[in-house]
Design a protein around this motif. Structure first.
Motif, PDB file in Angstrom:
ATOM      1  N   CYS A 191       0.796  -1.230   0.000  1.00  0.00           N
ATOM      2  CA  CYS A 191       0.000   0.000   0.000  1.00  0.00           C
ATOM      3  C   CYS A 191       0.829   1.282   0.000  1.00  0.00           C
ATOM      4  CB  CYS A 191      -0.962   0.006   1.192  1.00  0.00           C
ATOM      5  SG  CYS A 191      -0.146   0.169   2.799  1.00  0.00           S
ATOM      6  N   GLY A 192       2.142   1.173   0.223  1.00  0.00           N
ATOM      7  CA  GLY A 192       3.004   2.343   0.186  1.00  0.00           C
ATOM      8  C   GLY A 192       3.103   3.127   1.476  1.00  0.00           C
ATOM      9  N   HIS A 193       2.417   2.706   2.527  1.00  0.00           N
ATOM     10  CA  HIS A 193       2.496   3.400   3.804  1.00  0.00           C
ATOM     11  C   HIS A 193       3.824   3.090   4.506  1.00  0.00           C
ATOM     12  CE1 HIS A 193      -1.689   4.361   3.241  1.00  0.00           C
ATOM     13  NE2 HIS A 193      -1.655   5.116   4.333  1.00  0.00           N
ATOM     14  N   HIS A 197      -1.904  -0.099   7.920  1.00  0.00           N
ATOM     15  CA  HIS A 197      -2.903   0.287   6.927  1.00  0.00           C
ATOM     16  C   HIS A 197      -3.537  -0.907   6.226  1.00  0.00           C
ATOM     17  CE1 HIS A 197      -4.323   1.945   3.022  1.00  0.00           C
ATOM     18  NE2 HIS A 197      -4.814   2.849   3.844  1.00  0.00           N
ATOM     19  N   CYS A 198      -2.706  -1.879   5.781  1.00  0.00           N
ATOM     20  CA  CYS A 198      -3.256  -2.982   4.984  1.00  0.00           C
ATOM     21  C   CYS A 198      -3.047  -4.362   5.606  1.00  0.00           C
ATOM     22  CB  CYS A 198      -2.681  -2.970   3.574  1.00  0.00           C
ATOM     23  SG  CYS A 198      -0.945  -3.453   3.475  1.00  0.00           S
ATOM     24  N   GLY A 199      -2.203  -4.451   6.662  1.00  0.00           N
ATOM     25  CA  GLY A 199      -1.982  -5.729   7.321  1.00  0.00           C
ATOM     26  C   GLY A 199      -0.870  -6.575   6.741  1.00  0.00           C
ATOM     27  N   PHE A 200      -0.180  -6.099   5.709  1.00  0.00           N
ATOM     28  CA  PHE A 200       0.922  -6.850   5.109  1.00  0.00           C
ATOM     29  C   PHE A 200       2.022  -7.070   6.148  1.00  0.00           C
ATOM     30  CE2 PHE A 200       4.979  -7.075   2.816  1.00  0.00           C
ATOM     31  CZ  PHE A 200       4.702  -8.095   1.926  1.00  0.00           C
ATOM     32  N   THR A 201       2.637  -8.247   6.166  1.00  0.00           N
ATOM     33  CA  THR A 201       3.706  -8.544   7.110  1.00  0.00           C
ATOM     34  C   THR A 201       5.051  -8.159   6.505  1.00  0.00           C
ATOM     35  OG1 THR A 201       2.445 -10.377   8.033  1.00  0.00           O
ATOM     36  CG2 THR A 201       4.811 -10.353   8.477  1.00  0.00           C
ATOM     37  N   VAL A 202       5.762  -7.273   7.203  1.00  0.00           N
ATOM     38  CA  VAL A 202       7.103  -6.843   6.814  1.00  0.00           C
ATOM     39  C   VAL A 202       8.068  -7.563   7.743  1.00  0.00           C
ATOM     40  CG1 VAL A 202       8.677  -4.893   6.631  1.00  0.00           C
ATOM     41  CG2 VAL A 202       6.260  -4.593   6.059  1.00  0.00           C
TER      42      VAL A 202
END
Length: 100
Positions: free
Chosen positions: A25-27, A42-47
């Motif tokens: 999402c770019g956040h 924001h989107c829940g993606f795991t980093v």
């Protein structure tokens, strides 16, 4: 938070923070040096923290970071290795398909 052994040559005992950009999402995602992974708010993606490599080779790693953190870091390292192998396989397949 795990405490790093005093005098460890492989890792500073100073807590640091790094800002990363979520690839979905770019956040901005804040990743502390002791985090193994962080969810994008924001989107829940795991980093994943890909800078924790000393745990993979240091003979004192488990003692240094503690058993629980060591197991978490090794799990992340295994997932990263698996993901890299899959990416190499996909690139090879794509290259093979283009040359056929």
């Amino acid at each position: 938070m795990a405490m790093i052994m005093e005098g460890c040559q492989g890792k500073s005992n100073n807590l640091t923070i790094e800002e990363r950009t979520c690839p979905v999402c770019g956040h901005t995602v804040e990743l502390f040096s002791v985090d193994t992974e962080v969810q994008c708010e924001h989107c829940g993606f795991t980093v994943y923290n890909d800078k924790l490599t000393c745990v993979q080779w240091c003979q004192y790693a488990e003692k240094c970071v503690g058993k629980e953190m060591y197991e978490r870091l090794m799990k992340v390292a295994a997932m990263q290795k698996e993901r890299a192998a899959q990416e190499r396989k996909e690139k090879l397949a794509k290259k093979t398909a283009l040359s056929a």
